[in-house]
Design an enzyme around this catalytic site. Structure first.
Site, mmCIF file in Angstrom:
data_model
loop_
_atom_site.group_PDB
_atom_site.id
_atom_site.type_symbol
_atom_site.label_atom_id
_atom_site.label_comp_id
_atom_site.label_asym_id
_atom_site.label_seq_id
_atom_site.Cartn_x
_atom_site.Cartn_y
_atom_site.Cartn_z
ATOM 1 N N ASP A 38 89.201 105.247 -22.064
ATOM 2 C CA ASP A 38 90.193 104.239 -21.722
ATOM 3 C C ASP A 38 90.990 104.707 -20.500
ATOM 4 O O ASP A 38 91.393 105.870 -20.414
ATOM 5 C CB ASP A 38 91.134 104.040 -22.916
ATOM 6 C CG ASP A 38 92.103 102.895 -22.734
ATOM 7 O OD1 ASP A 38 91.758 101.920 -22.041
ATOM 8 O OD2 ASP A 38 93.210 102.960 -23.312
ATOM 9 N N ASP A 93 89.969 102.697 -13.978
ATOM 10 C CA ASP A 93 91.167 101.892 -13.737
ATOM 11 C C ASP A 93 91.646 102.101 -12.297
ATOM 12 O O ASP A 93 92.356 103.050 -11.997
ATOM 13 C CB ASP A 93 92.262 102.271 -14.727
ATOM 14 C CG ASP A 93 93.510 101.409 -14.574
ATOM 15 O OD1 ASP A 93 93.515 100.537 -13.680
ATOM 16 O OD2 ASP A 93 94.460 101.598 -15.347
ATOM 17 N N GLU A 131 89.506 97.179 -14.109
ATOM 18 C CA GLU A 131 90.761 96.441 -14.263
ATOM 19 C C GLU A 131 91.174 95.843 -12.933
ATOM 20 O O GLU A 131 91.127 96.513 -11.897
ATOM 21 C CB GLU A 131 91.879 97.331 -14.804
ATOM 22 C CG GLU A 131 93.173 96.563 -15.059
ATOM 23 C CD GLU A 131 94.229 97.367 -15.818
ATOM 24 O OE1 GLU A 131 95.426 97.084 -15.638
ATOM 25 O OE2 GLU A 131 93.853 98.268 -16.591
ATOM 26 N N HIS A 167 101.895 97.676 -21.504
ATOM 27 C CA HIS A 167 101.642 98.854 -22.323
ATOM 28 C C HIS A 167 102.953 99.325 -22.955
ATOM 29 O O HIS A 167 104.032 99.111 -22.407
ATOM 30 C CB HIS A 167 101.067 99.988 -21.469
ATOM 31 C CG HIS A 167 99.716 99.697 -20.908
ATOM 32 N ND1 HIS A 167 99.506 99.404 -19.589
ATOM 33 C CD2 HIS A 167 98.497 99.642 -21.500
ATOM 34 C CE1 HIS A 167 98.214 99.200 -19.375
ATOM 35 N NE2 HIS A 167 97.581 99.332 -20.525
ATOM 36 N N HIS A 195 94.584 94.360 -22.556
ATOM 37 C CA HIS A 195 95.311 95.609 -22.768
ATOM 38 C C HIS A 195 96.749 95.295 -23.165
ATOM 39 O O HIS A 195 97.230 94.175 -22.997
ATOM 40 C CB HIS A 195 95.315 96.439 -21.485
ATOM 41 C CG HIS A 195 94.027 97.124 -21.193
ATOM 42 N ND1 HIS A 195 93.922 98.482 -20.988
ATOM 43 C CD2 HIS A 195 92.763 96.644 -21.062
ATOM 44 C CE1 HIS A 195 92.669 98.806 -20.735
ATOM 45 N NE2 HIS A 195 91.946 97.699 -20.780
ATOM 46 N N ASN A 243 92.669 95.898 -26.992
ATOM 47 C CA ASN A 243 93.084 97.292 -27.121
ATOM 48 C C ASN A 243 94.366 97.439 -27.936
ATOM 49 O O ASN A 243 95.314 96.682 -27.746
ATOM 50 C CB ASN A 243 93.331 97.891 -25.734
ATOM 51 C CG ASN A 243 92.061 98.179 -24.971
ATOM 52 O OD1 ASN A 243 91.006 97.641 -25.276
ATOM 53 N ND2 ASN A 243 92.163 99.022 -23.963
#
Length: 283
Positions: free
Chosen positions: A81, A103, A133, A179, A207, A229
């Site tokens: 990840d 990413d 991403e 996040h 995400h 996620n």
């Protein structure tokens, strides 16, 4: 059994459900998450971030997840990840990870194109899927920089070009999630998500889902999300379960006693998410 995410996510794409991708921090997370998958007869993706891999290496997690996966009958994928560099992705491939994410969302668009294409050129010949991403998922991912004051949304036209030029096999998109811990009410821009899905034809990834209401997640799946996620919530319930036990039993010095209820909390949360994602009985 340890498998690639490619077929797993393609089935989700065609079946209009999503596969849960759960960040694991240690042996207890691995055992709890994969036990939930077996009991729910669900495919599962377990994943580690670069921050987690500074705590224990790629080889440690590959070994733990392989042992757990071989003990169950459901498909289990091991995913990197938020791979932060080309080198990190290659290291994960060599260690036996069955899927990687590169990413490049924090660098200029052309640089993101370049690093993602470099990873897919290595992964393609060995048929290993690559998540990329485009756009910004806000907040603070892992132990990286705080993402703030930037346009968080993925441009649908740019997404189409990006997928065509990089040959990534799934795409994490910016549609309003963050996040970490939400300070306000989570909100997914479903209209933007629909547009992205209309401009692309591959599994999309959500995400920053910890704390997002279940109905919003289900709507996002209907609009094209195939991988969801979860990280922060798992850490929160694990720690809370362990602390609750220790508060009630302060004389305990055997870590197995406090880690068992912590695992049970992770197990219950993963089971609940699998039901909401629609992956239960999809193994």
């Amino acid at each position: 059994m340890l498998v690639s995410t490619k077929e797993m996510l393609q089935k989700a794409y065609e079946g209009h459900y999503a596969v849960g991708a759960f960040n694991v921090e240690n042996l207890e997370f691995v055992m709890a998450a994969i036990r939930a998958a077996q009991d729910k007869n669900s495919p599962i993706i377990v994943q580690t971030t670069p921050g987690t891999l500074r705590y224990a290496s790629l080889d440690y997690f590959k070994a733990m997840v392989t042992v757990a996966a071989e003990a169950v009958s459901v498909p289990v994928a091991l995913h990197l990840d938020h791979g932060d560099t080309f080198e990190r992705c290659v290291q994960a491939m060599r260690a036996g990870y069955t899927s990687v994410m590169i990413d490049g969302s924090h660098v200029p668009y052309e640089d993101n194109l370049a690093v993602t294409s470099a990873v897919t050129k290595v992964a393609g010949p060995i048929n290993l899927p690559v998540e990329a991403e485009l756009g910004k998922v806000g907040g603070k991912e892992d132990d990286g920089p705080l993402v703030a004051n930037e346009n968080p949304y993925t441009d649908p036209d740019q997404a189409a070009e990006f997928v065509e030029r990089t040959h990534c096999t799934s795409l994490a998109v910016g549609v309003g999630t963050i996040h970490g811990v939400y300070k306000g009410e989570p909100h997914i821009e479903q209209g933007i998500l629909k547009e992205i899905a209309a401009h692309t034809s591959l599994p999309l990834v959500l995400h920053g889902t910890s704390g997002v209401p279940n109905d919003q997640v289900r709507e996002a799946i209907a609009n094209g999300i195939c991988k969801v996620n979860y990280a922060t919530e798992l850490r929160q319930v694990f720690t809370a379960g362990m602390m609750k036990y220790m508060d009630a039993n302060p004389e305990t010095f055997d870590p197995k006693k406090s880690l068992t209820p912590a695992m049970d909390e992770v197990y219950a949360l993963v089971c609940s998410h699998m039901d909401n994602l629609g992956s239960t009985n999809k193994a």
